[in-house]
Scaffold this motif. Sequence first.
Motif, PDB file in Angstrom:
ATOM      1  N   ARG A   1       0.828  -1.203   0.000  1.00  0.00           N
ATOM      2  CA  ARG A   1       0.000   0.000   0.000  1.00  0.00           C
ATOM      3  C   ARG A   1       0.860   1.251   0.000  1.00  0.00           C
ATOM      4  O   ARG A   1       0.567   2.229  -0.671  1.00  0.00           O
ATOM      5  CB  ARG A   1      -0.937   0.015   1.200  1.00  0.00           C
ATOM      6  CG  ARG A   1      -2.061  -0.954   1.072  1.00  0.00           C
ATOM      7  CD  ARG A   1      -2.978  -0.875   2.250  1.00  0.00           C
ATOM      8  NE  ARG A   1      -4.019  -1.884   2.147  1.00  0.00           N
ATOM      9  CZ  ARG A   1      -4.851  -2.180   3.096  1.00  0.00           C
ATOM     10  NH1 ARG A   1      -4.785  -1.549   4.255  1.00  0.00           N
ATOM     11  NH2 ARG A   1      -5.749  -3.111   2.928  1.00  0.00           N
ATOM     12  N   ARG A   2       1.938   1.213   0.766  1.00  0.00           N
ATOM     13  CA  ARG A   2       2.850   2.356   0.828  1.00  0.00           C
ATOM     14  C   ARG A   2       3.507   2.570  -0.541  1.00  0.00           C
ATOM     15  O   ARG A   2       3.608   3.699  -1.022  1.00  0.00           O
ATOM     16  CB  ARG A   2       3.916   2.111   1.892  1.00  0.00           C
ATOM     17  CG  ARG A   2       4.598   3.357   2.352  1.00  0.00           C
ATOM     18  CD  ARG A   2       5.506   3.133   3.537  1.00  0.00           C
ATOM     19  NE  ARG A   2       4.993   2.103   4.437  1.00  0.00           N
ATOM     20  CZ  ARG A   2       5.756   1.278   5.133  1.00  0.00           C
ATOM     21  NH1 ARG A   2       7.051   1.348   5.053  1.00  0.00           N
ATOM     22  NH2 ARG A   2       5.228   0.387   5.929  1.00  0.00           N
ATOM     23  N   LEU A   3       3.931   1.485  -1.166  1.00  0.00           N
ATOM     24  CA  LEU A   3       4.532   1.579  -2.488  1.00  0.00           C
ATOM     25  C   LEU A   3       3.528   2.106  -3.501  1.00  0.00           C
ATOM     26  O   LEU A   3       3.855   2.964  -4.325  1.00  0.00           O
ATOM     27  CB  LEU A   3       5.055   0.204  -2.924  1.00  0.00           C
ATOM     28  CG  LEU A   3       5.699   0.127  -4.292  1.00  0.00           C
ATOM     29  CD1 LEU A   3       6.944   1.001  -4.332  1.00  0.00           C
ATOM     30  CD2 LEU A   3       6.040  -1.303  -4.625  1.00  0.00           C
ATOM     31  N   LEU A   4       2.316   1.624  -3.419  1.00  0.00           N
ATOM     32  CA  LEU A   4       1.268   2.089  -4.326  1.00  0.00           C
ATOM     33  C   LEU A   4       0.986   3.578  -4.122  1.00  0.00           C
ATOM     34  O   LEU A   4       0.799   4.320  -5.084  1.00  0.00           O
ATOM     35  CB  LEU A   4      -0.007   1.270  -4.114  1.00  0.00           C
ATOM     36  CG  LEU A   4      -1.155   1.551  -5.063  1.00  0.00           C
ATOM     37  CD1 LEU A   4      -0.751   1.251  -6.492  1.00  0.00           C
ATOM     38  CD2 LEU A   4      -2.366   0.725  -4.673  1.00  0.00           C
ATOM     39  N   ALA A   5       0.989   4.016  -2.877  1.00  0.00           N
ATOM     40  CA  ALA A   5       0.767   5.437  -2.585  1.00  0.00           C
ATOM     41  C   ALA A   5       1.900   6.293  -3.138  1.00  0.00           C
ATOM     42  O   ALA A   5       1.655   7.363  -3.719  1.00  0.00           O
ATOM     43  CB  ALA A   5       0.625   5.652  -1.079  1.00  0.00           C
ATOM     44  N   ILE A   6       3.128   5.832  -2.998  1.00  0.00           N
ATOM     45  CA  ILE A   6       4.279   6.577  -3.524  1.00  0.00           C
ATOM     46  C   ILE A   6       4.198   6.685  -5.038  1.00  0.00           C
ATOM     47  O   ILE A   6       4.401   7.758  -5.611  1.00  0.00           O
ATOM     48  CB  ILE A   6       5.605   5.920  -3.081  1.00  0.00           C
ATOM     49  CG1 ILE A   6       5.800   6.106  -1.576  1.00  0.00           C
ATOM     50  CG2 ILE A   6       6.792   6.483  -3.855  1.00  0.00           C
ATOM     51  CD1 ILE A   6       6.933   5.305  -0.991  1.00  0.00           C
ATOM     52  N   VAL A   7       3.867   5.575  -5.690  1.00  0.00           N
ATOM     53  CA  VAL A   7       3.756   5.583  -7.146  1.00  0.00           C
ATOM     54  C   VAL A   7       2.617   6.497  -7.590  1.00  0.00           C
ATOM     55  O   VAL A   7       2.750   7.238  -8.569  1.00  0.00           O
ATOM     56  CB  VAL A   7       3.587   4.144  -7.690  1.00  0.00           C
ATOM     57  CG1 VAL A   7       3.240   4.144  -9.158  1.00  0.00           C
ATOM     58  CG2 VAL A   7       4.843   3.332  -7.438  1.00  0.00           C
ATOM     59  N   ALA A   8       1.503   6.478  -6.873  1.00  0.00           N
ATOM     60  CA  ALA A   8       0.372   7.341  -7.225  1.00  0.00           C
ATOM     61  C   ALA A   8       0.752   8.812  -7.108  1.00  0.00           C
ATOM     62  O   ALA A   8       0.391   9.626  -7.970  1.00  0.00           O
ATOM     63  CB  ALA A   8      -0.830   7.029  -6.334  1.00  0.00           C
ATOM     64  N   VAL A   9       1.486   9.172  -6.056  1.00  0.00           N
ATOM     65  CA  VAL A   9       1.936  10.562  -5.883  1.00  0.00           C
ATOM     66  C   VAL A   9       2.895  10.946  -7.010  1.00  0.00           C
ATOM     67  O   VAL A   9       2.807  12.053  -7.560  1.00  0.00           O
ATOM     68  CB  VAL A   9       2.587  10.758  -4.495  1.00  0.00           C
ATOM     69  CG1 VAL A   9       3.331  12.081  -4.407  1.00  0.00           C
ATOM     70  CG2 VAL A   9       1.538  10.652  -3.414  1.00  0.00           C
ATOM     71  N   LEU A  10       3.798  10.044  -7.370  1.00  0.00           N
ATOM     72  CA  LEU A  10       4.718  10.324  -8.473  1.00  0.00           C
ATOM     73  C   LEU A  10       3.966  10.545  -9.783  1.00  0.00           C
ATOM     74  O   LEU A  10       4.258  11.482 -10.528  1.00  0.00           O
ATOM     75  CB  LEU A  10       5.717   9.172  -8.645  1.00  0.00           C
ATOM     76  CG  LEU A  10       6.849   9.092  -7.645  1.00  0.00           C
ATOM     77  CD1 LEU A  10       7.638   7.813  -7.846  1.00  0.00           C
ATOM     78  CD2 LEU A  10       7.764  10.290  -7.790  1.00  0.00           C
ATOM     79  N   ILE A  11       2.985   9.695 -10.056  1.00  0.00           N
ATOM     80  CA  ILE A  11       2.218   9.826 -11.293  1.00  0.00           C
ATOM     81  C   ILE A  11       1.447  11.143 -11.309  1.00  0.00           C
ATOM     82  O   ILE A  11       1.415  11.835 -12.337  1.00  0.00           O
ATOM     83  CB  ILE A  11       1.289   8.616 -11.490  1.00  0.00           C
ATOM     84  CG1 ILE A  11       2.135   7.384 -11.797  1.00  0.00           C
ATOM     85  CG2 ILE A  11       0.279   8.862 -12.590  1.00  0.00           C
ATOM     86  CD1 ILE A  11       1.370   6.095 -11.824  1.00  0.00           C
ATOM     87  N   CYS A  12       0.847  11.509 -10.184  1.00  0.00           N
ATOM     88  CA  CYS A  12       0.137  12.800 -10.112  1.00  0.00           C
ATOM     89  C   CYS A  12       1.092  13.962 -10.353  1.00  0.00           C
ATOM     90  O   CYS A  12       0.762  14.917 -11.071  1.00  0.00           O
ATOM     91  CB  CYS A  12      -0.558  12.954  -8.767  1.00  0.00           C
ATOM     92  SG  CYS A  12      -1.992  11.894  -8.579  1.00  0.00           S
ATOM     93  N   GLY A  13       2.270  13.901  -9.776  1.00  0.00           N
ATOM     94  CA  GLY A  13       3.270  14.949  -9.996  1.00  0.00           C
ATOM     95  C   GLY A  13       3.701  15.037 -11.443  1.00  0.00           C
ATOM     96  O   GLY A  13       3.878  16.131 -11.996  1.00  0.00           O
TER      97      GLY A  13
END
Length: 80
Positions: A7-19
């Motif tokens: 979940r933490r990895l998924l959250a990090i990837v989601a933030v990167l994609i949004c950025g």
Amino acid sequence: MTTGLSRRLLAIVAVLICGIVVAHVFLWRSDMATSAKLAFTVLNAVSWTIIIAPVFLVDKWLASVRSRSRQEPRDDKASE
């Protein structure tokens, strides 16, 4: 069911994609030449694919190895 690490990895990837998406919106709203915008967009998409794709592939591979280990307990008597 996902673990806390996943979940933490998924959250990090989601933030990167949004950025990345926000950066591309600002890029395309700038006054650069359209060919330069397109070149930067393609370069960025290919670069992030090279970086992010292995993370997901290794995660899937590790999940399958763990699943197989749980389903087939190791039989030490077979090697005797």
